[in-house]
Write an enzyme that holds these catalytic residues in place. Structure first.
Site, mmCIF file in Angstrom:
data_model
loop_
_atom_site.group_PDB
_atom_site.id
_atom_site.type_symbol
_atom_site.label_atom_id
_atom_site.label_comp_id
_atom_site.label_asym_id
_atom_site.label_seq_id
_atom_site.Cartn_x
_atom_site.Cartn_y
_atom_site.Cartn_z
ATOM 1 N N HIS A 119 3.494 25.497 16.734
ATOM 2 C CA HIS A 119 3.151 26.825 16.211
ATOM 3 C C HIS A 119 1.994 27.476 16.958
ATOM 4 O O HIS A 119 1.371 28.413 16.450
ATOM 5 C CB HIS A 119 2.842 26.736 14.708
ATOM 6 C CG HIS A 119 4.037 26.370 13.876
ATOM 7 N ND1 HIS A 119 3.964 25.943 12.576
ATOM 8 C CD2 HIS A 119 5.360 26.383 14.175
ATOM 9 C CE1 HIS A 119 5.180 25.703 12.102
ATOM 10 N NE2 HIS A 119 6.048 25.949 13.065
ATOM 11 N N CYS A 130 0.950 41.853 29.493
ATOM 12 C CA CYS A 130 1.221 41.017 30.675
ATOM 13 C C CYS A 130 1.483 39.561 30.308
ATOM 14 O O CYS A 130 1.848 38.759 31.161
ATOM 15 C CB CYS A 130 0.081 41.113 31.685
ATOM 16 S SG CYS A 130 -1.427 40.273 31.162
HETATM 17 P P1 OAD Z 1 1.866 23.136 3.863
HETATM 18 O O1 OAD Z 1 0.646 23.829 3.371
HETATM 19 O O2 OAD Z 1 3.178 23.717 3.533
HETATM 20 O O3 OAD Z 1 1.866 21.628 3.302
HETATM 21 C C1 OAD Z 1 0.712 20.842 3.359
HETATM 22 C C2 OAD Z 1 1.079 19.443 2.894
HETATM 23 O O4 OAD Z 1 -0.083 18.640 3.063
HETATM 24 C C3 OAD Z 1 1.475 19.350 1.412
HETATM 25 O O5 OAD Z 1 2.665 18.604 1.297
HETATM 26 C C4 OAD Z 1 0.301 18.604 0.772
HETATM 27 O O6 OAD Z 1 0.706 17.762 -0.309
HETATM 28 C C5 OAD Z 1 -0.193 17.793 1.949
HETATM 29 N N1 OAD Z 1 -1.602 17.372 1.860
HETATM 30 C C6 OAD Z 1 -2.641 17.952 1.214
HETATM 31 N N2 OAD Z 1 -3.772 17.254 1.408
HETATM 32 C C7 OAD Z 1 -3.443 16.210 2.213
HETATM 33 C C8 OAD Z 1 -4.180 15.117 2.772
HETATM 34 N N3 OAD Z 1 -5.492 14.959 2.575
HETATM 35 N N4 OAD Z 1 -3.502 14.234 3.542
HETATM 36 C C9 OAD Z 1 -2.177 14.371 3.771
HETATM 37 N N5 OAD Z 1 -1.438 15.370 3.272
HETATM 38 C C10 OAD Z 1 -2.057 16.280 2.504
HETATM 39 O O7 OAD Z 1 1.653 22.923 5.435
HETATM 40 P P2 OAD Z 1 2.748 22.742 6.576
HETATM 41 O O8 OAD Z 1 3.836 21.843 6.152
HETATM 42 O O9 OAD Z 1 2.009 22.426 7.820
HETATM 43 O O10 OAD Z 1 3.223 28.107 9.806
HETATM 44 O O11 OAD Z 1 3.297 24.207 6.682
HETATM 45 C C11 OAD Z 1 4.192 24.515 7.703
HETATM 46 C C12 OAD Z 1 3.898 25.871 8.266
HETATM 47 O O12 OAD Z 1 3.863 26.833 7.211
HETATM 48 C C13 OAD Z 1 2.533 26.013 8.913
HETATM 49 O O13 OAD Z 1 2.506 25.534 10.228
HETATM 50 C C14 OAD Z 1 2.319 27.483 8.877
HETATM 51 C C15 OAD Z 1 2.757 27.740 7.449
HETATM 52 O O14 OAD Z 1 3.131 29.023 7.162
HETATM 53 C C16 OAD Z 1 2.758 28.973 10.708
HETATM 54 O O15 OAD Z 1 1.595 29.284 10.768
HETATM 55 C C17 OAD Z 1 3.810 29.492 11.608
#
Ligand code: OAD
Length: 245
Positions: A119, A130
């Site tokens: 991402h 550019c």
């Molecule tokens: P999410 O915010 O959807 O999910 C975060 C996950 O981390 C959840 O399942 C939580 O339970 C878990 N979590 C929280 N604390 C934690 C810890 N200490 N250790 C391990 N896990 C923990 O984030 P993503 O799956 O990364 O896109 O979201 C995917 C994409 O959605 C992101 O990259 C972003 C967002 O919109 C873009 O920016 C394009």
């Protein structure tokens, strides 16, 4: 301490290729908010106002304001024990491919040099005219401009945009060829990244999830190591080094 099954540690020890996919949860213990769940950014902000090409075309000042706020957060926090444990794991297994949905650059800051950033990176800007990337922009009236005169945008992937093709291809290849696939700190809701554990599973990989909560992926996973990655990963490294010695 999570329970590591009798299968996981020997499998990890002799695995020729391990693939890891991380999401916002890996940086939660650094103090960066996740997107979904309690305290998640999408609870307070609307993605369609801030993280789409249409939002940027409509109101670039607003979008840049939000990204500058998040850049400041990334700059003022640090990688945590989970990032460092993954960098250490790199030296303990045959081959480790690290794919991240995070845009904070913390894996590299923790010493993991080759990271597939699906991402993009929030600290990078890209010229709309550019295509040049860098931090050479000049700010005028609250907006950054490239030396060529074009407006710069944040170097991240927005909703409705394609992922960088080479990164996605490398990520698919790593999912297809690994024997163990870790999904760490991701809700596994955003595609195409969320497809990767399924691809790995279809190719016979052992799927391990690290997350304090159950997610869309849990039913597919062979093991859920339930807990925060900043605690579970160092414990995993500790247990693995015991098996190795
Ligand atoms: P999410 O915010 O959807 O999910 C975060 C996950 O981390 C959840 O399942 C939580 O339970 C878990 N979590 C929280 N604390 C934690 C810890 N200490 N250790 C391990 N896990 C923990 O984030 P993503 O799956 O990364 O896109 O979201 C995917 C994409 O959605 C992101 O990259 C972003 C967002 O919109 C873009 O920016 C394009």
């Amino acid at each position: 301490m999570p329970h590591f099954t009798a299968k996981l540690l020997p499998l990890l020890h002799r695995s020729a290729h391990v693939t890891v996919l991380t999401g916002a949860g890996i940086s939660a213990e650094s103090g960066l908010p996740t997107f979904r769940g309690a305290g998640g950014l999408w609870r307070t902000y609307r993605a369609e106002d801030l993280a789409t090409p249409e939002a940027f075309a409509r109101n670039p000042q607003l979008v840049w304001g939000w990204y500058n706020y998040r850049r400041e957060m990334v700059r003022s926090h640090r990688p945590n024990a989970g990032h460092y444990a993954l960098a250490e794991l790199h030296g303990l297994v045959g081959k480790l491919t690290l794919i991240t949905q995070c845009v904070d650059g913390y894996h590299r800051q923790a010493g993991f040099e080759e990271v597939i950033e699906l991402h993009g990176n929030i600290l990078v800007s890209r010229c709309l005219q550019c295509g040049k990337e860098g931090e050479t922009e000049v700010w005028r009236a609250g907006l950054p401009y490239c030396a060529c005169g074009g407006m710069m945008r944040p170097g991240v992937v927005w909703f409705g945009e394609s992922l960088p093709r080479a990164a996605l291809q490398s990520a698919h290849h790593a999912a297809e060829t690994c024997s163990i696939f870790f999904a760490i700190g991701t809700s596994a809701m955003v595609y195409p990244a969320a497809q990767l554990p399924h691809v790995a599973g279809m190719h016979g990989a052992y799927i391990v999830e690290i997350n304090p909560e159950e997610t869309a992926l849990t039913a597919l996973a062979d093991e859920l190591l339930q807990g925060p990655s900043g605690k579970v990963l160092p414990q995993l490294i500790h247990a693995l080094t015991k098996v190795s010695s």
